[in-house]
Design a protein around this motif. Structure first.
Motif, short mmCIF file in Angstrom:
data_model
loop_
_atom_site.label_atom_id
_atom_site.label_comp_id
_atom_site.label_asym_id
_atom_site.label_seq_id
_atom_site.Cartn_x
_atom_site.Cartn_y
_atom_site.Cartn_z
N LEU A 28 -24.00 -75.85 15.77
CA LEU A 28 -25.31 -76.32 15.33
C LEU A 28 -25.27 -77.74 14.80
N ASN A 29 -24.14 -78.17 14.29
CA ASN A 29 -24.03 -79.51 13.71
C ASN A 29 -23.60 -80.57 14.71
N ASP A 30 -23.32 -80.17 15.93
CA ASP A 30 -22.88 -81.12 16.96
C ASP A 30 -24.08 -81.92 17.46
N GLU A 31 -24.07 -83.23 17.26
CA GLU A 31 -25.17 -84.08 17.70
C GLU A 31 -24.69 -85.13 18.70
N ASN A 32 -23.64 -84.82 19.43
CA ASN A 32 -23.13 -85.70 20.47
C ASN A 32 -22.84 -84.83 21.70
N PHE A 33 -23.88 -84.51 22.45
CA PHE A 33 -23.75 -83.53 23.52
C PHE A 33 -24.80 -83.79 24.60
N TYR A 34 -24.66 -83.04 25.68
CA TYR A 34 -25.72 -83.02 26.70
C TYR A 34 -25.95 -81.58 27.12
N SER A 35 -27.14 -81.31 27.63
CA SER A 35 -27.43 -79.99 28.19
C SER A 35 -28.23 -80.17 29.48
N PHE A 36 -27.97 -79.27 30.41
CA PHE A 36 -28.64 -79.32 31.72
C PHE A 36 -29.18 -77.93 32.02
N LYS A 37 -30.41 -77.89 32.52
CA LYS A 37 -31.03 -76.61 32.84
C LYS A 37 -31.81 -76.73 34.14
N THR A 38 -31.63 -75.76 35.01
CA THR A 38 -32.40 -75.71 36.25
C THR A 38 -32.92 -74.29 36.47
N LYS A 39 -34.09 -74.20 37.06
CA LYS A 39 -34.71 -72.91 37.31
C LYS A 39 -35.38 -72.92 38.68
N VAL A 40 -35.14 -71.88 39.45
CA VAL A 40 -35.77 -71.71 40.76
C VAL A 40 -36.51 -70.39 40.76
N GLU A 41 -37.78 -70.42 41.19
CA GLU A 41 -38.61 -69.21 41.19
C GLU A 41 -39.33 -69.08 42.53
N SER A 42 -39.38 -67.87 43.03
CA SER A 42 -40.11 -67.57 44.26
C SER A 42 -41.00 -66.37 44.01
N ALA A 43 -42.24 -66.44 44.48
CA ALA A 43 -43.21 -65.36 44.23
C ALA A 43 -43.95 -65.01 45.50
N GLY A 44 -44.25 -63.71 45.64
CA GLY A 44 -45.16 -63.24 46.68
C GLY A 44 -44.55 -62.84 47.98
N ASN A 45 -43.27 -63.11 48.21
CA ASN A 45 -42.68 -62.82 49.52
C ASN A 45 -42.59 -61.32 49.79
N LEU A 46 -42.16 -60.54 48.79
CA LEU A 46 -42.06 -59.10 48.98
C LEU A 46 -43.43 -58.48 49.20
N ILE A 92 -31.00 -83.08 28.76
CA ILE A 92 -31.10 -83.54 27.38
C ILE A 92 -29.77 -84.15 26.98
N LYS A 93 -29.83 -85.31 26.33
CA LYS A 93 -28.62 -85.98 25.86
C LYS A 93 -28.83 -86.50 24.45
N HIS A 94 -27.85 -86.25 23.56
CA HIS A 94 -27.87 -86.75 22.19
C HIS A 94 -26.67 -87.67 21.98
N TRP A 95 -26.91 -88.79 21.30
CA TRP A 95 -25.84 -89.69 20.88
C TRP A 95 -25.81 -89.72 19.36
N ASP A 96 -24.69 -89.37 18.77
CA ASP A 96 -24.53 -89.38 17.32
C ASP A 96 -24.03 -90.76 16.89
N LEU A 97 -24.88 -91.52 16.19
CA LEU A 97 -24.51 -92.84 15.71
C LEU A 97 -23.92 -92.80 14.31
N ASN A 98 -23.72 -91.58 13.80
CA ASN A 98 -23.18 -91.35 12.46
C ASN A 98 -24.17 -91.76 11.37
N ARG A 99 -23.83 -91.38 10.15
CA ARG A 99 -24.67 -91.63 8.98
C ARG A 99 -26.09 -91.10 9.21
#
Length: 854
Positions: free
Chosen positions: A628-646, A682-689
């Motif tokens: 929770l205290n890590d402020e120097n990270f990145y996250s990536f999220k992808t979502k694929v959705e398909s509806a109605g074919n069945l 999402i990307k965070h850069w921790d500049l300290n202080r």
């Protein structure tokens, strides 16, 4: 209004300037305020935050160059108590007068009140005392700089410092660093005494972080120690610790070169008063014991009334009859009989049991098996403390919205753990809402005239349920779960009084650390609108536009209006729509008005139609955030959705007839058919202080096809709001450069980006400066308005830009956020009015949110 704001701003600015001039007023005589650190490395000015963080003493923190907390501290009076007493010493009569209507004790206590003492204590606590230049600290900083460069391979680094006065009570320090040439590794020799350790090391030697030709870095050696230790302990070397690894560094007779000797000694132990050594050995697991109802206040060895069940080489112990299916427990254990000891398997077992939500965090201990003749066996003991079988929860909230003037929301929930004795959990929650709305016709004059109720059920299994065995694709080490959700909600006097049924069958698993995969094999949503006649009451902007157009045409039937010449809802609005549209309209509109009315009618049809969404989707999330205290990270999220074919296949197979609109129906409802994809980074850069730069980008598109020519409202995109472009309210931006007259604007393509600079004011109060950019557009659907349609890269000129500032108060377990957004670039305005036209407080948007937007 603007003049008042200008005066206030000028007043604040003057106050800041005055405070700034007095930043050294609490610096003692003969001392100096440290205002700046300058680091010069090899004759170049070094500004990297990482290098400046090596310094032991730093100037007072600043926000955009202004020492805000220092000036807060300077406003406080540390001698407030003596000043309070002094005013009575100088004027005894004043003390006597106050003592007559207040007791002497109360007069003395008054000196400790907020006005006399509390405000000064608050300012000192929230502020920051002046950083007084201390030459001992300066010498420590010089040593730390030298150590930093030494640890990065510059063994001949030379440092010095110089203190420059900037006035009577201010000074800055200049550090000069000459690193010399870097040293590189030119040889690596190993001396590992225990044969098994030597064999294990050589099996993964290519993974070593110490490589010939690489510049020396102490961090690489520390990481190599951790790698070797992990490799050994995951291959049975139970007694191995990091302190057995030693590196000898040789630079004698070497020019900018380093010779490295890796030494790993035998296991050492005490026997009596002497210390002995012996080669390390690999330990195997001879027995796995699982205590399923362990209590911390009871002895681990207590076996009274204990039942033992052996299943797949696991010994399960319980008080009385075992309450769990043996397979449900053994599936969570990765420590197996006959396998080598492994830290990874131990940690994975702990994670799996914690994820079950049936037990508290487990305790796993190892004992030497004294009965084993090889003397290399361990007994694994796993102690599980069950959570309560049943747990109840209730909550009561007061609400306010644009539909409800006042509302009360009550929820109650029940959780049942281990419901089928397979470590499953079942949750059922009921919710109810009663509210008051003055906008509704209320002939009975009831205060509560808005109602909503619903029920949600969730059943979670700690395994994957499929028509085939998925263990080879999704092994249990990925901690898989299957969740079945069912929900129903009904509204009355809220919008169009919807009935909403949802159901999902979801699979979750973690392929790697910090990677989460989710598959909604079935995701069903059925939305039925009950009160269609309430449409123009809910979407008031659409009604106002239609009403103003109807008034302009004398041929409009007078019966469509009430006494105030407003269209009657619903007879008048439907009558005007029917009379002005179609092939032979009785009310002939001009081209512009006909286009607007047709758009209003199409939107009414779209938002009042019932929706049946039968979809499947897959979501993949990866993050480098360690805690929770890590402020120097990145996250990536992808979502694929398909509806109605069945449903499309079922409709064709059953020879389902087309409805009047030409689309297939199931249960007399047109089902939605589309493909949707989303990407978020999402990307965070921790500049300290406590200074952080945060960035977020998002792109999403939903394309209708087959049975649909548009996307359901619940699956479309909107722009604006506290987690989006904060200069616009939710649903008020777009699509494209349309100056829309709709209450809720949505489309099927969204592009958004946000950047924030976050900083700390004092204590738990933080601030932020932000810029948001983005918009929504229509693409490949039934919308033809060129202002709303995305036609390529040239449409990006319709990207809206908002900027602003925010305040956040951190309560540790959540953050309350206030953001003020200003419209910086408005794409719907005329060409010369797009930039900064509405950049003022009267057109700003205040957003209130919980936690950070990204």
């Amino acid at each position: 209004m603007r003049n008042t704001f200008t005066k206030i701003s000028l007043f604040i600015l003057i106050g800041i300037l005055i405070s700034g001039c007095a930043s050294e007023k609490k610096v003692p005589n003969g001392k100096k305020l440290l205002t700046k650190n300058v680091i010069e490395v090899n004759n170049k000015n070094e500004k990297k935050e990482l290098i400046h963080n090596q310094l032991y003493q730093k100037p007072n923190s600043a926000i955009l160059g202004f020492p805000f907390r220092l000036n807060l501290y300077n406003l406080a009076n540390s001698k407030h108590d003596s000043i309070y007493k002094a005013k009575f010493i100088a004027n005894p009569e004043k003390y006597n007068r106050k003592s007559k209507w207040l007791s002497a004790k109360q007069v003395n206590r008054l000196g400790q009140s907020f006005w006399y003492a509390g405000i000064h204590e608050f300012l000192m606590k929230s502020g920051e005392a002046p950083v007084i230049l201390d030459e001992k600290s300066t010498k420590k900083s010089e040593a730390l700089l030298k150590s930093y460069y030494f640890n990065n391979g510059f063994f001949n680094t030379k440092t010095k410092y110089k203190i420059d006065s900037i006035g009577a009570k201010k000074a800055k320090i200049k550090y000069t660093v000459n690193t010399g040439n870097a040293f590189f590794i030119d040889s690596l020799q190993t001396k590992i005494i225990s044969p098994i350790l030597d064999s294990l090391y050589n099996s993964k030697k290519t993974n070593s972080l110490i490589k010939i030709g690489k510049q020396y870095k102490t961090d690489d050696f520390n990481a190599e120690i951790a790698r070797i230790t992990s490799h050994f302990r995951n291959n049975g070397i139970y007694l191995f610790q990091q302190n057995y690894i030693n590196f000898d560094i040789d630079t004698i007779n070497k020019k900018n070169k380093v010779g490295v000797d890796l030494k790993i000694n035998d296991y050492s132990y005490r026997e009596g008063d002497s210390t002995k050594t012996k080669p390390f050995i690999a330990y195997k697991i001879s027995e796995v014991n699982i205590y399923t109802d362990f209590k911390a206040n009871k002895s681990k060895s207590e076996k009274k009334d204990t039942t033992k069940v052996t299943y797949n080489n696991f010994n399960l112990f319980s008080k009385g009859k075992l309450k769990y299916k043996p397979k449900a427990i053994s599936d969570a254990v990765f420590i197996t009989k006959g396998s080598l000891y492994s830290d990874t398997k131990t940690n994975l077992t702990s994670r799996y049991f914690s994820n079950l939500k049936v037990f508290n965090y487990p305790t796993i201990q190892y004992d030497f098996d004294t009965k084993d003749s090889t003397q290399n066996a361990l007994i694994a003991n796993i102690y599980l403390t069950p959570r309560k079988k049943f747990s109840f929860g209730t909550s009561l909230d007061l609400t306010h919205s644009n539909i409800q003037d006042f509302g009360i929301v009550a929820t109650t929930s029940l959780s049942i753990r281990n419901i089928f004795n397979g470590a499953e959990t079942f949750d059922i929650a009921g919710r109810g809402n009663i509210g008051s709305s003055q906008d509704l016709a209320n002939p009975s004059d009831n205060f509560f005239n808005v109602f909503e109720y619903g029920i949600d059920m969730k059943l979670n299994f700690p395994r994957i349920f499929m028509f085939f065995n998925p263990d080879k694709i999704i092994p249990k080490s990925m901690i898989p779960t299957t969740t079945l959700n069912v929900g129903y909600a009904k509204q009355r006097n809220i919008g169009l009084d919807k009935e909403n049924f949802t159901s999902t069958l979801t699979y979750n698993w973690t392929p790697k650390r910090n990677v989460i995969a989710r598959l909604d094999l079935v995701n069903i949503q059925f939305v039925k609108n009950i009160n269609l006649g309430n449409y123009f009451k809910v979407y008031s902007s659409s009604y106002n536009t239609l009403n103003s157009i109807a008034r302009e045409y004398p041929s409009t039937n007078p019966d469509f209006f009430d006494d105030k010449k407003n269209l009657i809802i619903e007879s008048g609005t439907n009558g005007f729509l029917g009379s002005s549209l179609g092939n032979n309209p009785s009310i002939v509109l001009n081209d512009i008005d006909r286009k607007i009315v047709n758009s209003l009618n199409e939107r009414k049809i779209r938002l009042t139609e019932n929706n049946l969404i039968f979809a499947s989707n897959f979501t993949f999330t990866k993050t480098t955030k360690s805690d929770l205290n890590d402020e120097n990270f990145y996250s990536f999220k992808t979502k694929v959705e398909s509806a109605g074919n069945l449903l499309s296949l079922i409709a064709r197979a059953s020879k389902q007839l087309d409805n009047q609109g030409g689309s297939n129906t199931v249960f007399q409802v047109e089902f939605s058919q589309y493909i949707k994809n989303e990407l978020e980074f999402i990307k965070h850069w921790d500049l300290n202080r406590k200074k952080i730069v945060a960035f977020r980008s998002f792109i999403g598109i939903a394309i209708p096809y087959g049975n649909s020519n548009s996307i359901p409202f619940s699956r479309s995109y909107f722009a604006g709001g506290s987690n989006d472009n904060r200069a616009w309210q939710s649903y008020s931006l777009g699509p494209g450069r349309v100056a829309s007259f709709n209450d809720f604007n949505e489309a099927n393509l969204k592009i958004a980006m946000s950047a924030e600079f976050r900083f700390n004011f004092f204590g738990q109060l933080n601030g932020a400066l932000f810029v948001d950019a983005g918009n929504i557009w229509n693409v490949l659907d039934n919308v033809t308005d060129e202002k709303a349609v995305f036609t390529g890269l040239k449409s990006l000129k319709d990207t809206a830009i908002g900027s602003g500032m925010g305040f956040r108060y951190d309560f540790n377990f959540f953050v309350v956020r206030l953001d003020l957004g200003f419209k910086t670039y408005v794409p719907s305005e005329e060409y010369n009015k797009k930039w900064f036209r509405d950049y003022n407080f009267s057109n700003s948007v205040l957003n209130i949110g919980i936690n950070y937007p990204f």
